[in-house]
Design a protein around this motif. Structure first.
Motif: not given
Length: 277
Positions: A73-77, A117-124, A126-133
């Motif tokens: 959700l933070l990545a999307k926001q 650290d885990e959050q940053m890995a996930r958000m990066r 998402i932002w790269s387009g590797a997840e459909p968010i």
């Protein structure tokens, strides 16, 4: 060196006035702090409003307490705010130190660094387009990310996941922190150099304005004991002090100095603009 303006939290309804004044220049950035168990506006919501009230100035969390939030959700926001502001958003992140904030969200403060650290890995991802968010951020790979830090493990996070360092230390301590960030950046084999953003607390004007600002700092940092008093005493209250700090940080190689205001009088914008113009 650029200059930013940190926004006070005492009267959220006045922040659009601050933002519109700052958008006229000379400030590059508007910063807003984050806490949960406190009477402050939620920064992502507030900065979204300010993005719509401005056209030029950047918007920055300073710093957002990421471990309190769910990463998808933070990545999307963050991507949404970056996209709607035309790429004017900087995500400043930190781990926080208040137990009541973590208690309110059911997160464990003992593992907040590892969680970030885990959050940053996930958000990066998402932002790269590797997840459909979505949406995709305006800036490829995600908005600019700065980390506020003091300890070595946290400073290394700047090099591992970030674009730069947000230094809230006094000028006399900042040089060593800058040097460490640059060393960790080289050890991680990062291209270019980290963006260095410094921050100092300020309040200019009549004695009543300065007294109100000191009282706000003492209240905000009350849980820290003597640190609150020291922080209030270090606040810059004259144009000469601001210029001296600016010269010090410029000599250290800072790319930007954020003047964080604790007084709620919007005339602070023009007073500080006159000092740094």
């Amino acid at each position: 060196m650029h200059y930013g303006l940190g926004l006070p939290i005492g009267r959220p309804e006045n922040l659009t006035d601050w933002a519109r004044r700052a958008d006229d220049g000379p400030f590059r950035t508007l910063g807003l702090l984050d806490r949960l168990v406190y009477d402050n506006p939620e920064p992502l919501v507030a900065l979204a409003v300010l993005a719509g009230a401005t056209t030029r100035v950047r918007l920055q969390t300073e710093v957002l307490l990421a471990p309190l939030r769910e990463p998808a959700l933070l990545a999307k926001q963050a991507a949404t705010l970056d996209r709607l502001s035309g790429g004017r958003f900087t995500l400043g992140l930190g781990v926080g130190g208040r137990a009541d904030d973590h208690q309110a969200t059911g997160t464990d403060p003992r593992h907040r660094g590892r969680r970030l650290d885990e959050q940053m890995a996930r958000m990066r991802r998402i932002w790269s387009g590797a997840e459909p968010i979505g949406p995709a951020p305006a800036r490829p790979g995600g908005p600019e990310v700065l980390f506020g830090a003091f300890a070595d493990a946290a400073l290394r996070r700047v090099a591992r996941w970030g674009d730069g360092f947000l230094c809230a230390a006094p000028p006399q301590w900042a040089g060593e922190l800058f040097t460490k960030v640059e060393r960790f950046w080289a050890e991680e084999a990062r291209d270019g150099s980290p963006r260095m953003v410094a921050q100092v607390n300020v309040a200019l004007g009549p004695e009543s304005t300065v007294d109100d600002a000191r009282a706000a700092i003492l209240h905000y940092y009350a849980f820290t004991g003597d640190y609150a008093r020291q922080t209030a005493e270090r606040m810059l209250t004259t144009p000469e002090q601001v210029r001296e700090a600016a010269k010090h940080f410029a000599d250290l190689g800072a790319d930007e100095l954020v003047l964080y205001c604790w007084g709620t009088d919007p005339d602070q914008v023009e007073r500080l603009a006159d000092v740094v113009s």
